[in-house]
Design an enzyme around this catalytic site. Structure first.
Site, PDB file in Angstrom:
ATOM      1  N   ASP A 282      -2.454   9.066  -3.150  1.00 46.74           N
ATOM      2  CA  ASP A 282      -1.135   9.715  -4.287  1.00 46.74           C
ATOM      3  C   ASP A 282      -0.949   8.391  -5.422  1.00 46.74           C
ATOM      4  O   ASP A 282      -0.678   8.839  -6.722  1.00 46.74           O
ATOM      5  CB  ASP A 282      -0.249  10.602  -3.904  1.00 46.74           C
TER       6      ASP A 282
ATOM      7  N   SER B  64      -8.425   7.480  -3.625  1.00 47.14           N
ATOM      8  CA  SER B  64      -7.117   6.417  -3.316  1.00 47.14           C
ATOM      9  C   SER B  64      -6.477   7.705  -2.582  1.00 47.14           C
ATOM     10  O   SER B  64      -6.172   8.570  -2.284  1.00 47.14           O
ATOM     11  CB  SER B  64      -6.549   5.653  -4.795  1.00 47.14           C
TER      12      SER B  64
ATOM     13  N   ASN C   3      -9.072   2.181  -5.577  1.00 51.18           N
ATOM     14  CA  ASN C   3      -8.114   1.286  -4.838  1.00 51.18           C
ATOM     15  C   ASN C   3      -8.843   0.697  -3.267  1.00 51.18           C
ATOM     16  O   ASN C   3      -9.006   1.497  -2.515  1.00 51.18           O
ATOM     17  CB  ASN C   3      -6.857   1.951  -4.599  1.00 51.18           C
ATOM     18  N   PRO C   4      -9.171  -0.746  -3.645  1.00 52.27           N
ATOM     19  CA  PRO C   4     -10.304  -1.116  -1.749  1.00 52.27           C
ATOM     20  C   PRO C   4      -9.195  -1.234  -0.785  1.00 52.27           C
ATOM     21  O   PRO C   4      -9.139  -1.719  -0.053  1.00 52.27           O
ATOM     22  CB  PRO C   4     -10.401  -2.217  -2.383  1.00 52.27           C
TER      23      PRO C   4
HETATM   24  P1  ADP Z   1      -1.491   4.914  -0.400  1.00 57.34           P
HETATM   25  O1  ADP Z   1      -1.556   6.244  -0.211  1.00 57.34           O
HETATM   26  O2  ADP Z   1      -2.827   3.810   0.778  1.00 57.34           O
HETATM   27  O3  ADP Z   1      -0.360   3.967  -0.652  1.00 57.34           O
HETATM   28  P2  ADP Z   1      -2.580   4.724  -2.372  1.00 57.34           P
HETATM   29  O4  ADP Z   1      -4.099   4.768  -3.603  1.00 57.34           O
HETATM   30  O5  ADP Z   1      -0.918   5.053  -2.839  1.00 57.34           O
HETATM   31  O6  ADP Z   1      -2.719   4.383  -1.737  1.00 57.34           O
HETATM   32  O7  ADP Z   1      -2.657   3.265  -3.133  1.00 57.34           O
HETATM   33  C1  ADP Z   1      -0.927   2.172  -3.067  1.00 57.34           C
HETATM   34  C2  ADP Z   1      -1.061   1.090  -4.202  1.00 57.34           C
HETATM   35  O8  ADP Z   1      -1.778   0.625  -4.316  1.00 57.34           O
HETATM   36  C3  ADP Z   1      -1.184   2.002  -5.730  1.00 57.34           C
HETATM   37  O9  ADP Z   1       0.611   1.332  -5.870  1.00 57.34           O
HETATM   38  C4  ADP Z   1      -1.487   0.325  -6.729  1.00 57.34           C
HETATM   39  O10 ADP Z   1      -1.232   0.216  -7.718  1.00 57.34           O
HETATM   40  C5  ADP Z   1      -1.908  -0.006  -5.378  1.00 57.34           C
HETATM   41  N1  ADP Z   1      -3.129  -1.042  -5.621  1.00 57.34           N
HETATM   42  C6  ADP Z   1      -4.668  -0.223  -6.117  1.00 57.34           C
HETATM   43  N2  ADP Z   1      -5.563  -1.770  -6.308  1.00 57.34           N
HETATM   44  C7  ADP Z   1      -4.667  -2.819  -5.719  1.00 57.34           C
HETATM   45  C8  ADP Z   1      -5.167  -4.143  -4.923  1.00 57.34           C
HETATM   46  N3  ADP Z   1      -6.547  -4.430  -5.023  1.00 57.34           N
HETATM   47  N4  ADP Z   1      -4.317  -4.527  -4.184  1.00 57.34           N
HETATM   48  C9  ADP Z   1      -3.300  -4.166  -4.263  1.00 57.34           C
HETATM   49  N5  ADP Z   1      -2.570  -3.235  -4.182  1.00 57.34           N
HETATM   50  C10 ADP Z   1      -3.339  -1.965  -4.913  1.00 57.34           C
END
Ligand code: ADP
Ligand code: MG
Length: 495
Positions: free
Chosen positions: A181, A179, A122-123
């Protein structure tokens, strides 16, 4: 293999391969008697090996001080860095070297390490560092271990879930998330929505911390005595050791969400979600907003029903309202449906209730909520129970102190905190005390599941469930499988 004279890193030694549970150990004693006996634990300390002529080159993992990793872990940010070191075993001839390589490789192959992985990065997770973490910390280790992988960057929210729903899982030995959770929750939901969920839920899931909230990864590493780092998480995946984790099913009518981590309502959810407004502040936004919220404290009307785990029957009062059993439809009738939740039902007399107002309700399946908070210190990965922390009444200075102690888990010892384990739960979230036009937020695994009127981004977002309607939470013991580090106690350092 009988002890044999070989050169190890250029020094004559007597070496042998000792086969034990968890793969085996390569031991050697230098002939010059200068150093103590040494050994390499194949399961934990060897990434891979190759033969060149009469030499077998073993790619080993050590920490900076050249000791084995056992119990020492690899810390983040400079303390102790992961060090890869080649151990070269030189035999008398090429066939002799090949025999060593084959023996060691057979030991490693018997460990059941994954050979092919599907990796999601997840970038946008956390500080937008997941891709860098993958390139710098994950990829080199996977390459050294000879693991084939397909890496995909997620493009948008729910992309991971979509990909997993269609993924040909016969081609992979595991799915890895780099990423927080949130992405893990998407993968879990993707798997359980599939028709073949009974088969695909057995796929081991790997979690490499690359987000803001990395509770699952921290819980797994901490439980094995490992330091929290992307490298250690990667090694735990390479080693192929797995463990079971409980899966919670959240149900509202015919809407379902599956979770392996947490649910928050009230103060904790408000801080987690609303502090987004202060993202520009960086990491201190959570503390800043928590103190602001304690100062201007909200309480919520509502009710929590639960079936206590053995030993927790004294909490709450016998439920006076009849709790409807969870609608669990059989999976075979319509053919195309995924997992519907565990098939358990409880008698009405099993249920107990706690009436609001509440400051917060916080449930957890694993101890750690992030790498710096431990909301449920007694939570177990697969005990089939949900750990619950409830605070109803608490003086503001005490509440501030309680929140500060979530970092060490002693918040559950405060007299104003109730800490219990339950087999099932029903949350009936209500409106704010003194602001009845406003509701609250329900946060699951770091994402909003439901939000009431007057809350942050209400109306601008499409949440899965409605705020105010009861949400039932049931647990399926050990339904999911995750890659987990081999506990440090299972090997004794001797390199
Ligand atoms: P964090 O712990 O920083 O919140 P996560 O891996 O839990 O990181 O991700 C947070 C959210 O970002 C998830 O709900 C996921 O669906 C969303 N996500 C994944 N890829 C992208 C993207 N390319 N752009 C925006 N949001 C995204
Ligand atoms: Mg549990």
């Amino acid at each position: 293999m009988a002890p044999e004279e070989v050169k190890v890193n250029g020094v004559w030694a007597e070496a042998e391969l000792e086969k034990v549970a968890m793969g085996g150990r390569l031991r050697w004693r230098e002939k010059n008697g200068k150093n103590a006996d040494r050994s390499l634990n194949l399961a934990r300390e060897v990434l891979g090996l190759r033969r060149e002529g009469n030499k077998v080159k073993i790619d080993a993992i050590l920490d900076k001080e050249d000791k084995v990793r056992c119990g020492s872990g690899v810390a983040r940010g400079g303390e102790k860095a992961l060090l890869r070191k080649e151990v070269v075993l030189e035999a008398a001839s090429e066939p002799a070297a090949e025999a060593w390589r084959e023996e060691i490789q057979a030991c490693i192959d018997s460990l059941g390490r994954p050979k092919r992985l599907f990796i999601l990065v997840n970038p946008f997770g956390g500080k937008r560092e997941a891709l860098r973490i993958f390139m710098n910390e994950v990829k080199p280790l996977l390459d050294a271990a000879g693991i084939y992988y397909l890496m995909k960057e997620t493009q948008y929210r729910l992309h991971a879930q979509e990909l997993v729903t269609k993924l040909d899982l016969k081609s992979y030995d595991g799915i890895v998330c780099v990423s927080g959770d949130g992405l893990l929750a998407e993968v879990l939901n993707g798997l359980l929505q599939r028709e073949d969920w009974q088969e695909v839920i057995k796929t081991p899931l790997g979690i490499i911390p690359g987000g803001t909230g990395n509770g699952m990864s921290k819980s797994l590493l901490e439980d094995a005595g490992e330091k929290f780092s992307a490298s250690n998480a990667t090694l735990s995946i390479i080693c192929g050791n797995t463990r079971k984790v409980d899966v919670s099913t959240l149900t509202q009518g015919d809407r379902k969400f599956f979770s392996v981590l947490m649910l928050a309502w009230g103060l904790i959810a408000d801080v987690d979600i609303e502090s987004e407004k202060y993202r520009w502040m960086g990491g201190i936004r959570i503390n800043f907003y928590a103190f602001l919220r304690v100062f201007r404290l909200r309480k919520y009307q509502g009710r929590v029903h639960f079936v206590p785990a053995p030993g927790y029957e004294s909490h709450g009062e016998p439920a006076t309202t009849k709790i409807e059993p969870c609608e669990v439809k059989t999976n075979d009738s319509e053919g195309t449906r995924g997992y519907q939740g565990p098939t358990i039902s409880f008698k009405s007399s099993d249920w107990r209730s706690i009436e609001g107002p509440f400051i917060f309700l916080w449930t957890h399946n694993v101890p750690w909520g992030s790498d710096v908070t431990i909301p449920a210190p007694d939570a177990k990965f697969s005990d089939g129970y949900i750990d619950v922390v409830i605070v109803k009444e608490c003086a503001k200075p005490t509440l501030a102190s309680l929140l500060a102690n979530v970092s060490n888990g002693s918040h559950v010892k405060y007299p104003c905190a109730m800490y219990l384990k339950v087999k099932a739960l029903q949350l009936e979230p209500g409106q704010r005390v003194n602001e009845p036009e406003k509701g609250g937020i329900i946060d699951v695994d770091g994402e909003v599941l439901a939000r009431g009127s007057g809350t942050y981004l209400n109306g601008k977002s499409t949440d899965l469930m409605d705020y105010g309607t009861p949400i039932k939470v049931t647990v399926d013991q050990g339904l999911a499988t995750v890659f987990a580090p081999i506990a440090a106690t299972e090997c004794k350092p001797s390199f």
